[in-house]
Design an enzyme around this catalytic site. Structure first.
Site, PDB file in Angstrom:
ATOM      1  N   ARG A  16       0.836  -1.207   0.000  1.00 25.70           N
ATOM      2  CA  ARG A  16       0.000   0.000   0.000  1.00 25.70           C
ATOM      3  C   ARG A  16       0.862   1.244   0.000  1.00 25.70           C
ATOM      4  O   ARG A  16       2.079   1.160   0.038  1.00 25.70           O
ATOM      5  CB  ARG A  16      -0.905  -0.015   1.219  1.00 25.70           C
ATOM      6  CG  ARG A  16      -0.147  -0.347   2.546  1.00 25.70           C
ATOM      7  CD  ARG A  16      -0.801   0.148   3.783  1.00 25.70           C
ATOM      8  NE  ARG A  16      -0.744   1.596   3.838  1.00 25.70           N
ATOM      9  CZ  ARG A  16       0.309   2.308   4.189  1.00 25.70           C
ATOM     10  NH1 ARG A  16       1.446   1.711   4.508  1.00 25.70           N
ATOM     11  NH2 ARG A  16       0.261   3.617   4.216  1.00 25.70           N
ATOM     12  N   ALA A  52       0.903   5.271  -1.840  1.00 27.43           N
ATOM     13  CA  ALA A  52       0.988   5.694  -3.243  1.00 27.43           C
ATOM     14  C   ALA A  52       2.322   5.416  -3.929  1.00 27.43           C
ATOM     15  O   ALA A  52       2.355   4.687  -4.935  1.00 27.43           O
ATOM     16  CB  ALA A  52       0.623   7.182  -3.340  1.00 27.43           C
ATOM     17  N   GLN A 105      -3.501   2.281  10.004  1.00 26.25           N
ATOM     18  CA  GLN A 105      -2.148   2.371   9.461  1.00 26.25           C
ATOM     19  C   GLN A 105      -1.221   3.125  10.422  1.00 26.25           C
ATOM     20  O   GLN A 105      -0.026   2.865  10.494  1.00 26.25           O
ATOM     21  CB  GLN A 105      -2.148   3.082   8.096  1.00 26.25           C
ATOM     22  CG  GLN A 105      -2.757   2.286   6.952  1.00 26.25           C
ATOM     23  CD  GLN A 105      -4.234   2.547   6.753  1.00 26.25           C
ATOM     24  OE1 GLN A 105      -4.948   2.811   7.709  1.00 26.25           O
ATOM     25  NE2 GLN A 105      -4.703   2.489   5.502  1.00 26.25           N
ATOM     26  N   ASP A 116      -2.090  10.845  -2.004  1.00 23.87           N
ATOM     27  CA  ASP A 116      -2.329   9.761  -2.967  1.00 23.87           C
ATOM     28  C   ASP A 116      -2.551  10.290  -4.368  1.00 23.87           C
ATOM     29  O   ASP A 116      -2.273   9.601  -5.348  1.00 23.87           O
ATOM     30  CB  ASP A 116      -3.511   8.912  -2.501  1.00 23.87           C
ATOM     31  CG  ASP A 116      -3.136   8.123  -1.260  1.00 23.87           C
ATOM     32  OD1 ASP A 116      -3.161   8.699  -0.161  1.00 23.87           O
ATOM     33  OD2 ASP A 116      -2.759   6.953  -1.411  1.00 23.87           O
ATOM     34  N   ASN A 149      -5.893  12.356   0.217  1.00 23.04           N
ATOM     35  CA  ASN A 149      -5.078  11.592   1.154  1.00 23.04           C
ATOM     36  C   ASN A 149      -6.002  10.816   2.078  1.00 23.04           C
ATOM     37  O   ASN A 149      -7.225  10.946   2.021  1.00 23.04           O
ATOM     38  CB  ASN A 149      -4.150  12.515   1.949  1.00 23.04           C
ATOM     39  CG  ASN A 149      -3.049  11.739   2.664  1.00 23.04           C
ATOM     40  OD1 ASN A 149      -2.307  10.988   2.047  1.00 23.04           O
ATOM     41  ND2 ASN A 149      -2.981  11.879   3.979  1.00 23.04           N
ATOM     42  N   LYS A 150      -5.390   9.972   2.937  1.00 22.10           N
ATOM     43  CA  LYS A 150      -6.187   9.118   3.804  1.00 22.10           C
ATOM     44  C   LYS A 150      -7.315   9.907   4.479  1.00 22.10           C
ATOM     45  O   LYS A 150      -7.092  11.025   4.957  1.00 22.10           O
ATOM     46  CB  LYS A 150      -5.278   8.512   4.871  1.00 22.10           C
ATOM     47  CG  LYS A 150      -5.923   7.543   5.810  1.00 22.10           C
ATOM     48  CD  LYS A 150      -6.690   6.433   5.094  1.00 22.10           C
ATOM     49  CE  LYS A 150      -5.810   5.701   4.137  1.00 22.10           C
ATOM     50  NZ  LYS A 150      -6.548   4.935   3.114  1.00 22.10           N
TER      51      LYS A 150
END
Ligand SMILES: CSC[C@H]1O[C@H](OP(=O)(O)O)[C@H](O)[C@@H]1O
Length: 382
Positions: free
Chosen positions: A64, A66, A212, A253, A263-264
């Site tokens: 995982r 990017a 994460q 990302d 992004n997350k």
């Protein structure tokens, strides 16, 4: 307050963690992945022998992040080519495995272009396959170099914005070696600050639902020896209110042409908190994450993930009767539907700076972003 939660890394193992490697055993080339779904409890390797196995590893987040997705995708094309599978089918499946991180498609297309160029030059399929592998290795090396240059530029920016050191940095999700060919993006900046004796504390958002931060960033921080503290995502606001955050450092990302940052999920609320509390909100990403073909944030496809990731906590090796598809332990009534976007989008006006290996963009404008990206190599063809 920051020091009362003193948690310093106690793990003396090397900081850089090889998240993937290409190997050529007698039975044929393979891509070996460190299975990130098993961390931090277990360091388990996944051996991929074809593109479908790698697609599944990408979709399950065994691999995982990017930049690493781009590297993995490029190796996946090479794997298909050297093992005699249909390269275009493999490339399409890999590029479509997750929609938001632009690096994945960039890496895949770069290796696919190299393969096609190899054939066009009159090479046989083996020579074309070698060209695809060379492109993947080049991308891998370029990303490692980019990681080091982003760390340098990010540390210099922190020194400029926050003179005197003793930074208390908040980060979200995971952006270290586990997403990179090097030491990462945002986490690499925190690591550089730590090594320079300028990091007082790294505040680590756990990053629900896949954790994460709790599982991966804490794992990387512990190995580095830096002072770090884990917090629930919903505790971040109270840290800002207590004046305990000097800057936010996050990855990306996909960055649209206007500077919007995907992004997350949970990044956008941090940008709003940072603006309200006058704290720099810094995005760290290689130019391979900037997508000039996506005009703005509204054009970014945000991956929607299965609801069970929210309604269950994953308890590996503990099958639970009646649990939904995820096989985890239900924390909500069975049948509960969940909203589970994997990312959110932060508008450019809330971003203090975008740090790339080619330069720092601040303020974030489409023009300034385009100028920095123009300084980079041709990342799509390599
Ligand atoms: C710098 S790339 C890391 C980036 O990727 C993460 O997403 P995921 O764990 O779903 O691959 C997250 O958005 C990080 O910021």
């Amino acid at each position: 307050m920051a020091d009362q939660y003193a948690q310093t890394g106690e793990d003396s193992r090397p900081t850089e963690i090889p998240a993937l490697r290409w190997e050529e055993p007698p039975e044929g080339p393979v891509l070996v992945l460190l299975d990130q779904t098993r961390l931090p409890a277990e360091e388990v390797e996944l051996v991929c022998t074809d593109a479908p196995a790698l697609v599944e590893a990408i979709r399950s987040l065994a691999v995982r992040g990017a930049p690493l997705l781009g590297i993995a995708g490029a190796y996946g094309v090479a794997l298909a080519a050297v093992r005699g599978f249909d390269v275009d089918d493999a490339a399409d499946a890999l590029a479509g495995a997750r929609p938001t991180a632009v690096n994945l498609a960039v890496g895949v297309r770069r290796a696919q272009s190299a393969y096609r160029a190899g054939l066009a030059k009159g090479g046989d399929v083996q020579q074309a396959a070698e060209a695809a592998l060379a492109a993947a290795r080049r991308l891998h090396q370029e990303d490692a170099e980019a990681s080091g240059r982003m760390a340098e530029r990010g540390l210099a920016l922190l020194d400029e914005l926050l003179p005197g050191g003793g930074h208390r940095i908040l980060t979200h999700c995971n952006t270290g070696s586990l997403v990179s060919g090097g030491e990462g993006t945002a986490f690499a900046v925190a690591l550089a600050a730590h090594r320079a004796g300028q990091l007082r504390r790294l505040w680590v958002d756990e990053t629900r639902p896949l954790l994460q931060g709790a599982r991966l960033t804490a794992y990387e921080a512990a190995r580095s020896g830096m002072a770090y503290t884990l917090l629930t995502d919903n505790a971040a606001g109270s840290l800002f209110a207590a004046g305990e955050v000097d800057a936010v450092l996050i990855g990306a990302d996909r960055i649209a042409a206007d500077g919007s940052v995907a992004n997350k999920v949970g990044s956008y609320p941090l940008a709003v908190l940072a603006r309200y509390h006058h704290v720099p909100f810094i995005v760290v990403a290689p130019v391979t994450t900037v997508d000039p073909d996506t005009p703005d944030g509204a054009s970014i496809e945000v991956e929607q993930r299965p609801g069970h990731e929210v309604t269950e906590v994953t308890a590996p090796q503990v099958p639970v009767a009646g649990a939904e598809a995820g096989g985890g332990v239900p924390v909500a009534p069975l049948g509960t539907q969940a909203y589970n976007p994997a990312f959110d989008v932060t508008p450019p006006e809330l971003v203090t700076a975008i740090v790339t290996e080619e330069g720092v963009v601040s303020p974030v404008t489409a023009k300034a972003l385009a100028e920095v990206c123009a300084r980079s190599r041709q990342v799509t063809t390599g």
